[in-house]
Design a protein around this motif. Structure first.
Motif, PDB file in Angstrom:
ATOM      1  N   LEU A  10       1.106  -1.295  -0.154  1.00 48.39           N
ATOM      2  CA  LEU A  10       0.020  -0.110  -0.010  1.00 48.39           C
ATOM      3  C   LEU A  10       0.909   1.153   0.179  1.00 48.39           C
ATOM      4  O   LEU A  10       0.515   2.033  -0.991  1.00 48.39           O
ATOM      5  CB  LEU A  10      -0.903  -0.087   1.015  1.00 48.39           C
ATOM      6  N   CYS A  11       1.793   1.176   1.069  1.00 47.48           N
ATOM      7  CA  CYS A  11       2.578   2.514   0.918  1.00 47.48           C
ATOM      8  C   CYS A  11       3.378   2.790  -0.394  1.00 47.48           C
ATOM      9  O   CYS A  11       3.620   3.696  -0.858  1.00 47.48           O
ATOM     10  CB  CYS A  11       3.691   2.446   2.369  1.00 47.48           C
ATOM     11  N   GLU A  12       4.053   1.549  -1.030  1.00 49.36           N
ATOM     12  CA  GLU A  12       5.108   1.843  -1.978  1.00 49.36           C
ATOM     13  C   GLU A  12       4.041   2.081  -3.208  1.00 49.36           C
ATOM     14  O   GLU A  12       4.425   2.887  -4.105  1.00 49.36           O
ATOM     15  CB  GLU A  12       5.490   0.565  -2.361  1.00 49.36           C
ATOM     16  N   GLU A  13       2.730   1.683  -3.363  1.00 52.36           N
ATOM     17  CA  GLU A  13       1.930   2.052  -4.606  1.00 52.36           C
ATOM     18  C   GLU A  13       1.400   3.614  -4.319  1.00 52.36           C
ATOM     19  O   GLU A  13       1.311   4.279  -5.194  1.00 52.36           O
ATOM     20  CB  GLU A  13       0.805   1.024  -4.514  1.00 52.36           C
ATOM     21  N   ILE A  14       1.294   4.030  -3.204  1.00 51.35           N
ATOM     22  CA  ILE A  14       0.866   5.413  -3.186  1.00 51.35           C
ATOM     23  C   ILE A  14       2.098   6.287  -3.652  1.00 51.35           C
ATOM     24  O   ILE A  14       1.658   7.287  -4.235  1.00 51.35           O
ATOM     25  CB  ILE A  14       0.679   5.846  -1.462  1.00 51.35           C
ATOM     26  N   ALA A  15       3.243   5.733  -3.176  1.00 52.71           N
ATOM     27  CA  ALA A  15       4.306   6.759  -3.622  1.00 52.71           C
ATOM     28  C   ALA A  15       4.558   6.689  -4.941  1.00 52.71           C
ATOM     29  O   ALA A  15       4.777   7.713  -5.514  1.00 52.71           O
ATOM     30  CB  ALA A  15       5.537   6.499  -2.634  1.00 52.71           C
ATOM     31  N   PHE A  16       4.917   5.462  -5.401  1.00 50.47           N
ATOM     32  CA  PHE A  16       5.326   5.184  -6.918  1.00 50.47           C
ATOM     33  C   PHE A  16       4.385   5.372  -7.979  1.00 50.47           C
ATOM     34  O   PHE A  16       4.529   5.965  -8.931  1.00 50.47           O
ATOM     35  CB  PHE A  16       6.160   3.918  -6.962  1.00 50.47           C
ATOM     36  N   ARG A  17       3.220   4.490  -7.652  1.00 49.97           N
ATOM     37  CA  ARG A  17       2.126   4.388  -8.925  1.00 49.97           C
ATOM     38  C   ARG A  17       0.938   5.706  -8.452  1.00 49.97           C
ATOM     39  O   ARG A  17       0.466   5.924  -9.581  1.00 49.97           O
ATOM     40  CB  ARG A  17       1.618   3.094  -8.827  1.00 49.97           C
ATOM     41  N   GLY A  18       0.870   5.797  -7.283  1.00 48.21           N
ATOM     42  CA  GLY A  18      -0.206   6.898  -7.110  1.00 48.21           C
ATOM     43  C   GLY A  18       0.247   8.342  -7.182  1.00 48.21           C
ATOM     44  O   GLY A  18      -0.343   9.342  -7.989  1.00 48.21           O
ATOM     45  N   PHE A  19       1.639   8.576  -6.622  1.00 45.49           N
ATOM     46  CA  PHE A  19       2.261   9.940  -6.729  1.00 45.49           C
ATOM     47  C   PHE A  19       3.168  10.273  -7.739  1.00 45.49           C
ATOM     48  O   PHE A  19       2.940  11.379  -8.853  1.00 45.49           O
ATOM     49  CB  PHE A  19       2.712  10.391  -5.561  1.00 45.49           C
ATOM     50  N   LEU A  20       4.038   9.416  -8.111  1.00 45.71           N
ATOM     51  CA  LEU A  20       5.334   9.753  -9.110  1.00 45.71           C
ATOM     52  C   LEU A  20       4.860   9.404 -10.676  1.00 45.71           C
ATOM     53  O   LEU A  20       5.083  10.279 -11.340  1.00 45.71           O
ATOM     54  CB  LEU A  20       6.526   8.879  -8.640  1.00 45.71           C
TER      55      LEU A  20
ATOM     56  N   SER B 246      -6.250   2.672 -11.994  1.00 47.74           N
ATOM     57  CA  SER B 246      -6.583   2.391 -10.473  1.00 47.74           C
ATOM     58  C   SER B 246      -5.367   2.061  -9.539  1.00 47.74           C
ATOM     59  O   SER B 246      -4.425   1.130  -9.955  1.00 47.74           O
ATOM     60  CB  SER B 246      -7.727   1.613  -9.999  1.00 47.74           C
ATOM     61  N   THR B 247      -4.863   2.926  -8.797  1.00 44.29           N
ATOM     62  CA  THR B 247      -3.826   2.738  -7.925  1.00 44.29           C
ATOM     63  C   THR B 247      -4.214   1.551  -6.971  1.00 44.29           C
ATOM     64  O   THR B 247      -3.472   0.797  -6.551  1.00 44.29           O
ATOM     65  CB  THR B 247      -3.328   3.970  -7.177  1.00 44.29           C
ATOM     66  N   LEU B 248      -5.666   1.318  -6.767  1.00 40.88           N
ATOM     67  CA  LEU B 248      -5.874   0.331  -5.778  1.00 40.88           C
ATOM     68  C   LEU B 248      -5.694  -1.023  -6.538  1.00 40.88           C
ATOM     69  O   LEU B 248      -5.365  -2.126  -6.029  1.00 40.88           O
ATOM     70  CB  LEU B 248      -7.408   0.426  -5.442  1.00 40.88           C
ATOM     71  N   GLY B 249      -5.857  -0.847  -7.912  1.00 36.45           N
ATOM     72  CA  GLY B 249      -5.683  -2.124  -8.711  1.00 36.45           C
ATOM     73  C   GLY B 249      -4.066  -2.617  -8.676  1.00 36.45           C
ATOM     74  O   GLY B 249      -3.944  -3.763  -8.515  1.00 36.45           O
ATOM     75  N   SER B 250      -3.246  -1.476  -8.566  1.00 38.42           N
ATOM     76  CA  SER B 250      -1.864  -1.893  -8.664  1.00 38.42           C
ATOM     77  C   SER B 250      -1.536  -2.336  -7.130  1.00 38.42           C
ATOM     78  O   SER B 250      -0.664  -3.099  -7.181  1.00 38.42           O
ATOM     79  CB  SER B 250      -0.967  -0.954  -9.412  1.00 38.42           C
ATOM     80  N   THR B 251      -2.273  -1.795  -6.267  1.00 37.52           N
ATOM     81  CA  THR B 251      -1.929  -2.488  -4.859  1.00 37.52           C
ATOM     82  C   THR B 251      -2.352  -3.960  -4.690  1.00 37.52           C
ATOM     83  O   THR B 251      -1.628  -4.482  -3.831  1.00 37.52           O
ATOM     84  CB  THR B 251      -2.828  -1.381  -3.868  1.00 37.52           C
ATOM     85  N   VAL B 252      -3.427  -4.100  -5.233  1.00 35.47           N
ATOM     86  CA  VAL B 252      -4.130  -5.504  -5.121  1.00 35.47           C
ATOM     87  C   VAL B 252      -3.034  -6.429  -5.782  1.00 35.47           C
ATOM     88  O   VAL B 252      -2.780  -7.575  -5.383  1.00 35.47           O
ATOM     89  CB  VAL B 252      -5.444  -5.717  -5.592  1.00 35.47           C
ATOM     90  N   MET B 253      -2.427  -6.151  -6.933  1.00 35.94           N
ATOM     91  CA  MET B 253      -1.634  -6.790  -7.830  1.00 35.94           C
ATOM     92  C   MET B 253      -0.271  -7.096  -6.876  1.00 35.94           C
ATOM     93  O   MET B 253       0.188  -8.203  -6.924  1.00 35.94           O
ATOM     94  CB  MET B 253      -1.384  -6.233  -8.852  1.00 35.94           C
ATOM     95  N   HIS B 254       0.074  -6.132  -6.401  1.00 40.75           N
ATOM     96  CA  HIS B 254       1.596  -5.976  -5.567  1.00 40.75           C
ATOM     97  C   HIS B 254       1.155  -6.837  -4.242  1.00 40.75           C
ATOM     98  O   HIS B 254       2.394  -7.802  -4.020  1.00 40.75           O
ATOM     99  CB  HIS B 254       1.879  -4.469  -5.100  1.00 40.75           C
ATOM    100  N   CYS B 255       0.119  -6.834  -3.789  1.00 39.42           N
ATOM    101  CA  CYS B 255      -0.048  -7.752  -2.557  1.00 39.42           C
ATOM    102  C   CYS B 255      -0.042  -9.267  -2.817  1.00 39.42           C
ATOM    103  O   CYS B 255       0.474 -10.114  -2.367  1.00 39.42           O
ATOM    104  CB  CYS B 255      -1.342  -7.467  -1.744  1.00 39.42           C
ATOM    105  N   ALA B 256      -0.772  -9.613  -4.025  1.00 33.69           N
ATOM    106  CA  ALA B 256      -0.931 -10.909  -4.525  1.00 33.69           C
ATOM    107  C   ALA B 256       0.533 -11.122  -5.046  1.00 33.69           C
ATOM    108  O   ALA B 256       0.914 -12.492  -4.630  1.00 33.69           O
ATOM    109  CB  ALA B 256      -1.725 -10.920  -5.701  1.00 33.69           C
ATOM    110  N   TYR B 257       1.226 -10.317  -5.736  1.00 30.73           N
ATOM    111  CA  TYR B 257       2.728 -10.718  -6.040  1.00 30.73           C
ATOM    112  C   TYR B 257       3.549 -11.032  -4.773  1.00 30.73           C
ATOM    113  O   TYR B 257       4.113 -12.211  -4.778  1.00 30.73           O
ATOM    114  CB  TYR B 257       3.370  -9.644  -6.778  1.00 30.73           C
TER     115      TYR B 257
END
Length: 240
Positions: free
Chosen positions: A145-155, A210-221
Protein backbone atom coordinates in the motif's frame (compact mmCIF):
# COMPACT_ATOMS: atom_id res chain seq x y z
CA UNK A 1 -11.25 -1.12 -22.66
CA UNK A 2 -9.13 2.01 -22.47
CA UNK A 3 -7.21 3.56 -19.57
CA UNK A 4 -8.88 6.45 -17.84
CA UNK A 5 -8.09 9.98 -18.88
CA UNK A 6 -8.62 11.46 -15.42
CA UNK A 7 -5.25 10.37 -14.04
CA UNK A 8 -3.06 13.22 -15.26
CA UNK A 9 -1.07 14.69 -12.38
CA UNK A 10 -2.04 18.19 -11.35
CA UNK A 11 0.96 18.49 -9.01
CA UNK A 12 4.46 19.57 -10.02
CA UNK A 13 8.04 18.32 -9.91
CA UNK A 14 8.63 20.86 -7.16
CA UNK A 15 6.05 18.95 -5.13
CA UNK A 16 7.84 15.70 -5.96
CA UNK A 17 11.16 17.13 -4.77
CA UNK A 18 9.50 18.31 -1.56
CA UNK A 19 8.03 14.84 -1.08
CA UNK A 20 11.44 13.23 -1.60
CA UNK A 21 13.08 15.73 0.75
CA UNK A 22 10.56 15.00 3.49
CA UNK A 23 10.98 11.24 3.21
CA UNK A 24 14.19 10.96 5.23
CA UNK A 25 13.16 13.20 8.17
CA UNK A 26 9.73 11.53 8.28
CA UNK A 27 11.19 8.02 8.32
CA UNK A 28 13.75 9.02 10.94
CA UNK A 29 10.97 10.64 12.95
CA UNK A 30 8.93 7.45 12.76
CA UNK A 31 11.87 5.40 14.01
CA UNK A 32 12.40 7.80 16.91
CA UNK A 33 8.72 7.72 17.83
CA UNK A 34 8.69 3.93 17.84
CA UNK A 35 11.85 3.84 19.96
CA UNK A 36 10.43 6.41 22.38
CA UNK A 37 7.25 4.36 22.80
CA UNK A 38 9.26 1.23 23.56
CA UNK A 39 11.38 3.08 26.11
CA UNK A 40 8.33 4.77 27.67
CA UNK A 41 6.64 1.40 28.07
CA UNK A 42 9.80 -0.04 29.60
CA UNK A 43 9.81 -2.80 27.06
CA UNK A 44 12.13 -4.09 24.41
CA UNK A 45 12.39 -6.88 21.90
CA UNK A 46 15.09 -9.15 20.59
CA UNK A 47 13.26 -9.33 17.26
CA UNK A 48 14.59 -6.57 15.00
CA UNK A 49 11.52 -6.50 12.78
CA UNK A 50 9.19 -5.77 15.70
CA UNK A 51 11.15 -2.58 16.38
CA UNK A 52 11.99 -1.51 12.83
CA UNK A 53 8.68 -2.13 11.06
CA UNK A 54 6.43 0.00 13.33
CA UNK A 55 8.90 2.88 13.04
CA UNK A 56 8.98 2.55 9.28
CA UNK A 57 5.21 2.66 8.91
CA UNK A 58 4.85 5.51 11.39
CA UNK A 59 7.33 7.34 9.16
CA UNK A 60 5.23 6.55 6.09
CA UNK A 61 2.20 7.87 7.95
CA UNK A 62 3.99 11.15 8.62
CA UNK A 63 5.14 11.40 5.00
CA UNK A 64 1.72 10.73 3.52
CA UNK A 65 0.12 13.03 6.03
CA UNK A 66 2.40 15.79 4.75
CA UNK A 67 1.47 14.88 1.16
CA UNK A 68 -2.24 14.99 1.99
CA UNK A 69 -1.77 18.42 3.56
CA UNK A 70 0.08 19.60 0.45
CA UNK A 71 -2.62 18.39 -1.93
CA UNK A 72 -5.35 19.97 0.17
CA UNK A 73 -3.72 23.33 0.89
CA UNK A 74 -2.10 23.91 -2.51
CA UNK A 75 -4.73 22.42 -4.81
CA UNK A 76 -7.85 21.85 -2.72
CA UNK A 77 -7.90 18.18 -3.75
CA UNK A 78 -8.46 15.02 -1.66
CA UNK A 79 -5.63 12.57 -0.99
CA UNK A 80 -6.99 9.15 -1.97
CA UNK A 81 -8.96 10.16 -5.03
CA UNK A 82 -6.15 12.34 -6.35
CA UNK A 83 -3.74 9.41 -6.18
CA UNK A 84 -6.03 7.06 -8.07
CA UNK A 85 -7.65 5.03 -5.30
CA UNK A 86 -10.88 4.01 -7.01
CA UNK A 87 -12.45 0.77 -8.23
CA UNK A 88 -10.25 -0.71 -10.99
CA UNK A 89 -11.55 -1.55 -14.44
CA UNK A 90 -10.49 -5.16 -14.00
CA UNK A 91 -11.98 -7.66 -11.57
CA UNK A 92 -10.10 -8.26 -8.33
CA UNK A 93 -9.73 -12.02 -9.02
CA UNK A 94 -8.14 -11.19 -12.40
CA UNK A 95 -5.75 -8.70 -10.80
CA UNK A 96 -4.85 -11.21 -8.08
CA UNK A 97 -4.18 -13.91 -10.68
CA UNK A 98 -1.94 -11.53 -12.63
CA UNK A 99 0.02 -10.70 -9.47
CA UNK A 100 0.56 -14.39 -8.72
CA UNK A 101 1.56 -15.09 -12.33
CA UNK A 102 4.03 -12.22 -12.23
CA UNK A 103 5.64 -13.70 -9.12
CA UNK A 104 6.19 -17.03 -10.89
CA UNK A 105 7.61 -15.31 -13.99
CA UNK A 106 9.97 -13.18 -11.91
CA UNK A 107 11.10 -16.28 -10.05
CA UNK A 108 11.81 -18.09 -13.34
CA UNK A 109 13.70 -15.11 -14.71
CA UNK A 110 15.69 -14.92 -11.49
CA UNK A 111 16.79 -18.53 -12.03
CA UNK A 112 17.76 -17.78 -15.64
CA UNK A 113 19.81 -14.76 -14.51
CA UNK A 114 21.46 -16.87 -11.78
CA UNK A 115 20.45 -14.30 -9.19
CA UNK A 116 22.87 -14.63 -6.26
CA UNK A 117 21.80 -15.07 -2.67
CA UNK A 118 23.78 -12.38 -0.88
CA UNK A 119 23.94 -11.12 2.73
CA UNK A 120 21.57 -8.19 3.07
CA UNK A 121 19.67 -6.18 5.69
CA UNK A 122 16.47 -7.88 4.54
CA UNK A 123 17.93 -11.35 5.12
CA UNK A 124 19.01 -10.35 8.61
CA UNK A 125 15.41 -9.38 9.41
CA UNK A 126 14.28 -12.88 8.45
CA UNK A 127 16.63 -14.73 10.78
CA UNK A 128 14.00 -15.69 13.36
CA UNK A 129 10.46 -16.94 12.95
CA UNK A 130 8.73 -14.06 14.75
CA UNK A 131 10.47 -11.48 12.57
CA UNK A 132 9.74 -13.53 9.46
CA UNK A 133 6.02 -13.62 10.27
CA UNK A 134 5.99 -9.88 11.02
CA UNK A 135 7.80 -9.02 7.78
CA UNK A 136 5.49 -11.31 5.80
CA UNK A 137 2.37 -9.73 7.34
CA UNK A 138 3.48 -6.17 6.64
CA UNK A 139 4.90 -7.25 3.29
CA UNK A 140 1.50 -8.30 1.95
CA UNK A 141 -0.52 -5.47 3.55
CA UNK A 142 0.92 -2.08 4.48
CA UNK A 143 4.15 -2.47 2.53
CA UNK A 144 2.53 -2.69 -0.92
CA UNK A 145 0.00 0.00 0.00
CA UNK A 146 2.70 2.50 0.99
CA UNK A 147 4.86 1.76 -2.05
CA UNK A 148 1.94 2.03 -4.46
CA UNK A 149 0.88 5.36 -2.97
CA UNK A 150 4.37 6.76 -3.53
CA UNK A 151 5.37 5.21 -6.86
CA UNK A 152 2.20 4.51 -8.80
CA UNK A 153 -0.14 6.98 -7.11
CA UNK A 154 2.11 10.03 -6.86
CA UNK A 155 5.22 9.70 -9.05
CA UNK A 156 4.02 7.71 -12.06
CA UNK A 157 1.26 10.13 -13.16
CA UNK A 158 3.79 12.95 -13.01
CA UNK A 159 6.32 10.98 -15.09
CA UNK A 160 3.60 10.00 -17.57
CA UNK A 161 2.61 13.63 -18.02
CA UNK A 162 6.16 14.34 -19.23
CA UNK A 163 7.14 11.07 -20.93
CA UNK A 164 3.90 9.40 -21.93
CA UNK A 165 2.61 6.10 -20.60
CA UNK A 166 5.54 3.79 -21.56
CA UNK A 167 8.23 6.20 -20.38
CA UNK A 168 6.40 7.07 -17.16
CA UNK A 169 5.77 3.44 -16.29
CA UNK A 170 9.41 2.46 -16.94
CA UNK A 171 10.80 5.43 -15.00
CA UNK A 172 8.64 4.76 -11.96
CA UNK A 173 9.59 1.07 -12.20
CA UNK A 174 13.28 1.97 -12.31
CA UNK A 175 12.90 4.25 -9.28
CA UNK A 176 11.14 1.39 -7.50
CA UNK A 177 14.02 -0.94 -8.34
CA UNK A 178 16.64 1.54 -7.12
CA UNK A 179 14.83 1.93 -3.79
CA UNK A 180 15.06 -1.80 -3.15
CA UNK A 181 18.65 -2.35 -4.27
CA UNK A 182 20.21 -1.81 -0.81
CA UNK A 183 18.04 -4.64 0.54
CA UNK A 184 19.69 -7.05 -1.90
CA UNK A 185 23.33 -6.07 -1.82
CA UNK A 186 23.15 -3.87 -4.95
CA UNK A 187 23.21 -6.90 -7.26
CA UNK A 188 22.19 -6.08 -10.85
CA UNK A 189 20.02 -9.18 -11.13
CA UNK A 190 17.81 -8.06 -8.25
CA UNK A 191 17.71 -4.57 -9.75
CA UNK A 192 16.35 -5.93 -13.03
CA UNK A 193 13.81 -8.21 -11.37
CA UNK A 194 12.41 -5.54 -9.08
CA UNK A 195 12.32 -2.95 -11.86
CA UNK A 196 10.33 -5.36 -14.03
CA UNK A 197 7.94 -6.07 -11.17
CA UNK A 198 7.53 -2.35 -10.51
CA UNK A 199 6.87 -1.73 -14.21
CA UNK A 200 4.20 -4.44 -14.17
CA UNK A 201 2.50 -2.74 -11.21
CA UNK A 202 2.77 0.51 -13.14
CA UNK A 203 1.12 -1.07 -16.17
CA UNK A 204 -1.73 -2.23 -13.94
CA UNK A 205 -2.07 1.29 -12.52
CA UNK A 206 -2.32 2.68 -16.05
CA UNK A 207 -4.47 -0.04 -17.62
CA UNK A 208 -6.98 -0.36 -14.78
CA UNK A 209 -6.98 3.38 -14.07
CA UNK A 210 -6.57 2.57 -10.39
CA UNK A 211 -3.81 2.63 -7.81
CA UNK A 212 -6.02 0.29 -5.81
CA UNK A 213 -5.67 -2.16 -8.69
CA UNK A 214 -1.87 -1.98 -8.66
CA UNK A 215 -1.91 -2.34 -4.87
CA UNK A 216 -3.96 -5.55 -5.07
CA UNK A 217 -1.59 -6.89 -7.74
CA UNK A 218 1.43 -5.97 -5.58
CA UNK A 219 -0.12 -7.68 -2.52
CA UNK A 220 -0.81 -10.87 -4.51
CA UNK A 221 2.73 -10.80 -5.93
CA UNK A 222 4.32 -10.45 -2.50
CA UNK A 223 2.04 -13.07 -0.96
CA UNK A 224 3.07 -15.57 -3.64
CA UNK A 225 6.76 -14.83 -3.07
CA UNK A 226 6.44 -15.20 0.68
CA UNK A 227 4.57 -18.51 0.32
CA UNK A 228 7.42 -19.69 -1.90
CA UNK A 229 9.95 -18.39 0.61
CA UNK A 230 8.28 -20.24 3.49
CA UNK A 231 8.14 -23.40 1.39
CA UNK A 232 11.76 -23.22 0.22
CA UNK A 233 13.18 -21.78 3.44
CA UNK A 234 15.97 -19.97 1.59
CA UNK A 235 15.98 -16.84 -0.49
CA UNK A 236 14.37 -13.53 0.48
CA UNK A 237 11.56 -12.39 -1.83
CA UNK A 238 12.26 -9.93 -4.65
CA UNK A 239 10.59 -6.81 -3.19
CA UNK A 240 7.93 -6.38 -0.61
Amino acid sequence: MTPRDEDEAFWSYRDALLFAGLSIPCLLGGALIAKFVLVALWTGTTHKALELLPGQFIGYGLLFGALALLLQTEYGRPFWRSLGFRAPRLSYPSITALGMTLAFLVGMLGAVLKTPEVPSPMKELLDDRVSLIAVAFFGVTLGPLCEEIAFRGFLQPLFMRSLGAPGGILLSGAAFGLLHLPQYGYTWQHGILITLAGSAFGWMRWYSGSTLGSTVMHCAYNLTLFVGFFAAGSRAPHSW
